[in-house]
Design a protein around this motif. Structure first.
Motif, PDB file in Angstrom:
ATOM      1  N   LEU A 167      -8.150   3.726  -4.325  1.00 54.62           N
ATOM      2  CA  LEU A 167      -9.262   4.687  -4.272  1.00 54.62           C
ATOM      3  C   LEU A 167     -10.558   3.994  -4.660  1.00 54.62           C
ATOM      4  O   LEU A 167     -11.592   4.144  -3.990  1.00 54.62           O
ATOM      5  N   ALA A 168     -10.478   3.198  -5.716  1.00 56.71           N
ATOM      6  CA  ALA A 168     -11.677   2.490  -6.184  1.00 56.71           C
ATOM      7  C   ALA A 168     -12.185   1.535  -5.106  1.00 56.71           C
ATOM      8  O   ALA A 168     -13.390   1.469  -4.842  1.00 56.71           O
TER       9      ALA A 168
ATOM     10  N   VAL B  25      -9.549   8.935   2.876  1.00 60.44           N
ATOM     11  CA  VAL B  25      -8.346   9.714   3.181  1.00 60.44           C
ATOM     12  C   VAL B  25      -7.319   8.828   3.894  1.00 60.44           C
ATOM     13  O   VAL B  25      -6.134   8.804   3.553  1.00 60.44           O
ATOM     14  N   ALA B  26      -7.800   8.060   4.885  1.00 63.03           N
ATOM     15  CA  ALA B  26      -6.883   7.241   5.675  1.00 63.03           C
ATOM     16  C   ALA B  26      -6.298   6.098   4.852  1.00 63.03           C
ATOM     17  O   ALA B  26      -5.096   5.826   4.896  1.00 63.03           O
ATOM     18  N   SER B  27      -7.158   5.427   4.084  1.00 66.55           N
ATOM     19  CA  SER B  27      -6.724   4.229   3.364  1.00 66.55           C
ATOM     20  C   SER B  27      -5.674   4.557   2.306  1.00 66.55           C
ATOM     21  O   SER B  27      -4.636   3.893   2.207  1.00 66.55           O
ATOM     22  N   ILE B  28      -5.913   5.601   1.501  1.00 61.56           N
ATOM     23  CA  ILE B  28      -4.946   5.923   0.449  1.00 61.56           C
ATOM     24  C   ILE B  28      -3.668   6.480   1.056  1.00 61.56           C
ATOM     25  O   ILE B  28      -2.558   6.175   0.603  1.00 61.56           O
ATOM     26  N   GLY B  29      -3.800   7.262   2.125  1.00 59.95           N
ATOM     27  CA  GLY B  29      -2.604   7.743   2.818  1.00 59.95           C
ATOM     28  C   GLY B  29      -1.786   6.580   3.339  1.00 59.95           C
ATOM     29  O   GLY B  29      -0.559   6.553   3.207  1.00 59.95           O
ATOM     30  N   GLY B  30      -2.476   5.588   3.919  1.00 56.26           N
ATOM     31  CA  GLY B  30      -1.779   4.420   4.444  1.00 56.26           C
ATOM     32  C   GLY B  30      -1.043   3.671   3.351  1.00 56.26           C
ATOM     33  O   GLY B  30       0.105   3.267   3.515  1.00 56.26           O
ATOM     34  N   ASN B  31      -1.699   3.512   2.214  1.00 57.96           N
ATOM     35  CA  ASN B  31      -1.074   2.808   1.094  1.00 57.96           C
ATOM     36  C   ASN B  31       0.156   3.563   0.595  1.00 57.96           C
ATOM     37  O   ASN B  31       1.219   2.971   0.370  1.00 57.96           O
ATOM     38  N   ALA B  32       0.046   4.890   0.475  1.00 54.87           N
ATOM     39  CA  ALA B  32       1.189   5.690   0.016  1.00 54.87           C
ATOM     40  C   ALA B  32       2.349   5.557   1.000  1.00 54.87           C
ATOM     41  O   ALA B  32       3.511   5.434   0.601  1.00 54.87           O
TER      42      ALA B  32
ATOM     43  N   ALA C  73      -6.798  17.783   2.114  1.00 58.03           N
ATOM     44  CA  ALA C  73      -6.468  16.803   3.154  1.00 58.03           C
ATOM     45  C   ALA C  73      -5.701  15.620   2.557  1.00 58.03           C
ATOM     46  O   ALA C  73      -4.733  15.123   3.123  1.00 58.03           O
ATOM     47  N   MET C  74      -6.154  15.172   1.380  1.00 58.00           N
ATOM     48  CA  MET C  74      -5.524  14.048   0.687  1.00 58.00           C
ATOM     49  C   MET C  74      -4.070  14.366   0.353  1.00 58.00           C
ATOM     50  O   MET C  74      -3.165  13.567   0.599  1.00 58.00           O
ATOM     51  N   LEU C  75      -3.854  15.574  -0.226  1.00 60.84           N
ATOM     52  CA  LEU C  75      -2.497  15.979  -0.603  1.00 60.84           C
ATOM     53  C   LEU C  75      -1.593  16.041   0.636  1.00 60.84           C
ATOM     54  O   LEU C  75      -0.486  15.498   0.643  1.00 60.84           O
TER      55      LEU C  75
ATOM     56  N   ALA D  15       2.680  10.945   4.514  1.00 62.18           N
ATOM     57  CA  ALA D  15       2.937   9.511   4.362  1.00 62.18           C
ATOM     58  C   ALA D  15       4.324   9.269   3.773  1.00 62.18           C
ATOM     59  O   ALA D  15       5.049   8.366   4.207  1.00 62.18           O
ATOM     60  N   GLY D  16       4.710  10.093   2.798  1.00 65.37           N
ATOM     61  CA  GLY D  16       6.027   9.951   2.181  1.00 65.37           C
ATOM     62  C   GLY D  16       7.138  10.145   3.207  1.00 65.37           C
ATOM     63  O   GLY D  16       8.073   9.348   3.286  1.00 65.37           O
ATOM     64  N   PHE D  17       7.013  11.196   4.009  1.00 59.98           N
ATOM     65  CA  PHE D  17       8.031  11.432   5.039  1.00 59.98           C
ATOM     66  C   PHE D  17       8.027  10.306   6.076  1.00 59.98           C
ATOM     67  O   PHE D  17       9.081   9.788   6.452  1.00 59.98           O
TER      68      PHE D  17
END
Lengths: 434, 434
Positions: free
Chosen positions: A275-276, B305-312, B376-378, B384-386
């Motif tokens: 996030l950062a 939104v995209a980057s953290i989702g991708g990482n998760a 949107a993030m949640l 992403a988990g699924f």
């Protein structure tokens, strides 16, 4: 099966190998494990526990008292016993140690003085060492007479009077010569000795490089104090290599039996770090907000520049991380590898730039936009190539694990530089007025 | 060192282990390898070549004729000889085989009939097999008399008259009993037999699970035809585990000695695949172009939104890929693992949603925008988990390597769904008019 009929359950499990019984416990749900252990009774032997995943074993051991744990560990070689005891809480550790026979206690306490994941922790103290002048015949007689030797050994160590190893003898060599030959005449003097404080990853690399089956472990004075066998190394190689894939993604230990809370804490840390770093990329976009308002196509194309740059960076990073782990990327060839990756980046960047440039120019009927994204793409893929090497190599030079956090940094660099190159070229080329 | 003084070079290299000489060749640049080989002469033995990286060895072997290559391979065990010969071009292979002694040729030709990366390719045909009724004393005498047996073996196999393995005997067990005991009385009947067509990854898992040092390889009739030893498995475990990290990133073999053109072809394919999937995400943004024109903050926040989702998604994917590779994720526990990842995703998603939502609401002084990005993030982290489980598990069920291409699909899903969730919520909530 296990909810009603203990006799049937025992019959089913009895013919299985210890490792298979351990697997069974890992496959079933957490709440079913204690009842199954109860149903199986003595079939859950010390060897089964030794084969088990750390988290699953902890679940089962929690209900046992210190005396029971001590009884179980006394049936194991020191390395397996240490693996069970090191995972206990401090006060439980003391309680179990107090219950052990003095000799076992001394061995395990001394193993615990070495750091986790060093040779001293993973070695076993059961091994066969003989003096140089011993004859093969006497050695065989000695082995036949001594019942309390370790059951599993593949090589014997030859030591001098100060108990320093001077050679290694494969059992097959001993069996192929007459009884009146001295072991000193058939042993191999060229040995790979492992200092007790060597990191287990380094130990595993030695085993791989020199095709070892077992290796002697020595203390600071060079005296033989233990033995590491290749079957333990096999698990370490697997763990260390898969650690990389998990570290790179920030997934912590990534064990599917890890408690959910531990997994959450391990992973959310990296998501917050991400996030950062994502904020940096967002800040770049923000400064070009007016340009995007003028030409929304920029917002549409931005993710392409960032995504492919990120992928190119990850490719180089994966290669560097593996090469570092295998000791293949050293100070002496870093420059050659950078040159190699630079040329690959130019080829990849050129190819993608042409594809994206022509496609964009046609779809948006805007040749200048095509040129802008093509140049941005090429720049970002070249930067990605450098970042993919520099980030892990720098972490390695700082004595950090190169896999850890590399991914987050590389993606930050490719996202930020991708947006920056693309948007500033759009402004600089006069595509938009700013 | 090597440009002028061959005597000095030989003196420096002479005390080194074969594996170290091989390393030396890998470290130096391509153009220096041939001169060094010339300077070292006979020091570059067959064993040195066997230790060498495939690409580096090919460079050196290219200048040799078929007769020289045949001489070299005859000094090696079948598994090492096959490793050298299988990398040659078809016509070179035939030429080398023609130069071999009939017996060696038969052994190698038969090994080449098995697919690459199967037990039949990696096994050696040199092993010790004895009949059940043999006495330990006779066995020792037999070993002492036969000079042409393989030098490296750790266990002997006991076979019935049809040459089917009935038991395994560690050498240490043989040395610890009197001469008049039958091997049948001390052998272990519970064996892990390896069919010759078994994939090497599966073989490696057996070695790890059952802590094997060597294993008997059998043909379709159950007859003993070869032996695999753990030192070869160590390299396979390392290769297979590091393959995952490289496959996930689409970096091909990721060997730093691979020719640049091969690396380029391997990597650019995935970058082009990534380009195709990035277009899907871009298309989503395009359909919301009017919304972005109205509120440029949306374009600024999209990458977060995209980057953290991708990482998760990558985190869950790394865990699934490892669990699949280790046979820990099977049909029987897939549902449990999905439930586990869902709960972790809710925790991670909740945490990040709160952080991002509050931050955005404050920075843009727009609480509704904060709520939109939080939701949107949640949503994206749960998706992403699924995706992180379903993509690799589906590839695995389709008999594909779960590591291959998983990354591209998962990122496509998290990018697309992230943009879609964020932009459609922005429109649906009335934040922008569309």
């Amino acid at each position: 099966v296990e909810n009603n009929d203990t006799v049937l359950a025992q019959e089913l499990v009895n013919p299985l190998h210890n490792a298979d019984i351990a697997d069974l416990f890992e496959l079933i749900g957490e709440d079913e494990r204690a009842p199954l252990a109860e149903a199986l009774g003595d079939l859950v032997s010390a060897d089964v526990l030794a084969e088990m995943n750390d988290y699953v074993r902890e679940d089962l051991i929690e209900v046992l008292d210190a005396g029971q744990i001590a009884d179980l560990t006394e049936q194991l070689d020191t390395d397996d016993a240490v693996a069970i005891i090191e995972d206990l809480e401090d006060h439980e550790q003391l309680a179990v140690l107090a219950e052990l026979e003095p000799e076992d206690r001394a061995a395990i306490e001394s193993a615990l003085t070495y750091e986790e994941e060093t040779a001293g922790r993973i070695m076993q103290r059961e091994f066969v060492a003989v003096p140089e002048h011993m004859m093969v015949g006497d050695l065989i007689d000695y082995l036949r007479k001594n019942d309390d030797l370790t059951t599993e050994f593949w090589e014997i160590y030859v030591v001098d009077p100060a108990y320093k190893p001077v050679g290694t003898c494969q059992l097959s060599w001993i069996m192929r010569v007459p009884r009146d030959i001295a072991v000193a005449d058939i042993m191999k003097r060229e040995q790979t000795l492992i200092p007790a404080d060597m990191d287990q990853e380094e130990v595993a690399l030695r085993f791989q490089k020199y095709n070892l089956i077992s290796a002697a472990v020595i203390n600071d004075d060079g005296r033989l104090i233990g033995m590491i066998t290749v079957d333990d190394i096999l698990h370490i190689v697997e763990d260390e290599a898969s650690e990389d894939v998990l570290l790179l993604s920030g997934a912590g230990e990534g064990d599917i039996n890890e408690p959910i809370r531990d997994s959450y804490v391990a992973r959310v840390r990296w998501l917050i770090a991400n996030l950062a770093t994502a904020l940096v990329a967002s800040f770049v976009i923000w400064t070009f907000g007016a340009a995007i308002e003028q030409m929304v196509a920029l917002a549409v194309l931005m993710p392409i520049v960032a995504s492919i740059g990120g992928n190119a960076g990850t490719q180089t990073m994966a290669v560097s991380v593996r090469a570092l782990a295998m000791n293949e990327l050293t100070r002496s060839n870093t420059r050659r590898i950078i040159g190699r990756e630079f040329r690959i980046a130019l080829l990849n960047g050129g190819t993608i730039a042409v594809l994206v440039g022509i496609g964009t120019g046609l779809v948006f009927a805007n040749p200048l936009l095509g040129i802008v994204i093509a140049v941005a793409m090429l720049i970002n893929i070249v930067i990605a190539g450098f970042a993919g090497i520099f980030v892990p190599v720098t972490l390695d030079r700082m004595d950090q694990d190169p896999a850890l956090a590399s991914s987050v940094f590389v993606t930050m660099i490719t996202d930020t530089m991708g947006f920056l190159a693309f948007l500033s070229l759009a402004v600089g080329s006069g595509l938009v007025n700013f």
